[in-house]
Design a protein around this motif. Structure first.
Motif, PDB file in Angstrom:
ATOM      1  N   VAL A 156     -36.477  48.007   6.636  1.00  0.00           N
ATOM      2  CA  VAL A 156     -37.602  47.214   7.120  1.00  0.00           C
ATOM      3  C   VAL A 156     -38.670  47.167   6.036  1.00  0.00           C
TER       4      VAL A 156
ATOM      5  N   LYS B  81     -42.148  47.206   5.224  1.00  0.00           N
ATOM      6  CA  LYS B  81     -43.290  47.641   6.012  1.00  0.00           C
ATOM      7  C   LYS B  81     -44.552  46.885   5.656  1.00  0.00           C
TER       8      LYS B  81
ATOM      9  N   GLN C 263     -47.138  46.249  11.199  1.00  0.00           N
ATOM     10  CA  GLN C 263     -45.890  46.532  11.891  1.00  0.00           C
ATOM     11  C   GLN C 263     -45.955  47.862  12.632  1.00  0.00           C
TER      12      GLN C 263
ATOM     13  N   CYS D 225     -39.372  51.439  14.104  1.00  0.00           N
ATOM     14  CA  CYS D 225     -38.698  50.278  14.690  1.00  0.00           C
ATOM     15  C   CYS D 225     -37.297  50.061  14.107  1.00  0.00           C
ATOM     16  N   SER D 226     -36.898  50.856  13.097  1.00  0.00           N
ATOM     17  CA  SER D 226     -35.559  50.727  12.531  1.00  0.00           C
ATOM     18  C   SER D 226     -35.016  52.129  12.249  1.00  0.00           C
TER      19      SER D 226
ATOM     20  N   ASP E  31     -39.173  54.997   9.663  1.00  0.00           N
ATOM     21  CA  ASP E  31     -38.540  53.750   9.216  1.00  0.00           C
ATOM     22  C   ASP E  31     -38.113  53.819   7.751  1.00  0.00           C
TER      23      ASP E  31
END
Length: 309
Positions: A72, A74, A78, A82-83, A213
């Motif tokens: 992701v 960043k 954000q 989330c990943s 992340d």
């Protein structure tokens, strides 16, 4: 911070004042890296700055190094975490699978720096415990790197070259900086720790939050030999390296997002073995080098002690 360490290195108050007064008079030439002290016959050259760097570049590939989780990009807006993938969070029962894209991007990076690609390279565990490292170790290639012995050629501007030539007649190619690379290795990135404060009435609580992340993303660590001699040259190396990585498409070079980070190792010769290490981008490297060098030089002269910051 460094000035405080120097002043506290002696129990004698008079000695502390002498140390502080002496350090305040030292000067660093940002072009040549020579540290001098004013004397009756002019400035007396005392030390030469010696700089080595370790640059971590996050590979611009779609997944992380050993898991299938998406990488992701960043942004500050954000949300965190989330990943994620169980492997990157140290959940038992998941086996690592090396990303072909990561190896391809790392080899391309090493070739761009004219490195010798090793026929055999191995991953090893570097154990240390920290909140943003869920595995308790980092996968790296310190002893068996992907590539060795490279070179980065950097072009100085005309004014810098002219001043350097006048300062040092031994430099026959003053307009070109040749920065030697010791090795390039693939390794995993860590998570990111964020410290926040919350207030309830008169009580303030400090908490550390972790964003995973970034954990497990593929990095290349580019280790330079200690051949850089000035703040200007250090900034030039980082800037040139970022431009090259962007050109070949292996790293986006977004320092504000953490995809390119620099560890600066600073020492001075010949009268000290002090070593300072901090992370800086090329926009602040020059200020750090020029501000911290005089205080670093003073402590070994005054007390013979070692500084580690």
């Amino acid at each position: 911070m460094i000035k405080t360490i120097i002043c506290q290195s002696s129990n004698n108050i008079h000695h502390r004042r002498l140390l502080s007064a002496y350090a305040s008079k030292l000067k660093v030439d940002p072009v040549t890296g020579v540290i001098s002290h004013p004397s009756n016959g002019g400035d007396e050259s005392l030390f030469q700055t010696i700089i080595g760097m370790e640059i971590h570049a996050q590979l611009d590939i779609p997944t992380k190094l050993f898991s299938g989780a998406a990488k992701v990009r960043k942004h500050f807006s954000q949300p965190p975490n989330c990943s994620l993938h169980p492997l990157d969070l140290a959940v038992p029962g998941f086996l690592p699978v090396l990303s072909k894209e990561a190896v391809h991007a790392a080899v391309l990076t090493a070739a761009a720096f004219q490195c010798d690609i090793q026929k055999i390279s191995r991953f090893e565990r570097k154990h240390y415990f920290y909140a943003d490292l869920p595995l308790g170790y980092q996968m790296t290639q310190q002893r068996w790197p992907l590539a060795r012995q490279g070179t980065l050629l950097c072009s100085r501007d005309s004014e810098t070259s002219k001043k350097r030539t006048n300062k040092d007649d031994r430099d026959d190619q003053s307009n070109v900086l040749c920065a030697g690379i010791d090795r390039i290795q693939i390794e995993q990135d860590t998570g990111k720790t964020i410290t926040v404060e919350s207030s309830k009435g008169s009580k303030t609580t400090t908490m550390s939050l972790v964003d995973f992340d970034r954990a497990g993303c593929a990095l290349v660590e580019i280790v330079f030999r200690p051949q850089i001699r000035s703040a200007n040259d250090a900034a030039l190396v980082v800037s040139t390296l970022r431009d090259l990585l962007r050109h070949i498409g292996t790293c986006d070079g977004r320092m504000e997002e953490g995809s390119l980070r620099c560890d600066l190792n600073l020492s001075i010769a010949p009268l000290t073995e002090s070593l300072l290490e901090k992370s800086r981008d090329f926009e602040t490297t020059k200020d750090y080098d020029e501000d911290d060098n005089p205080f670093q030089a003073d402590l070994p002269l005054g007390t013979g002690q070692r500084v580690e910051v």
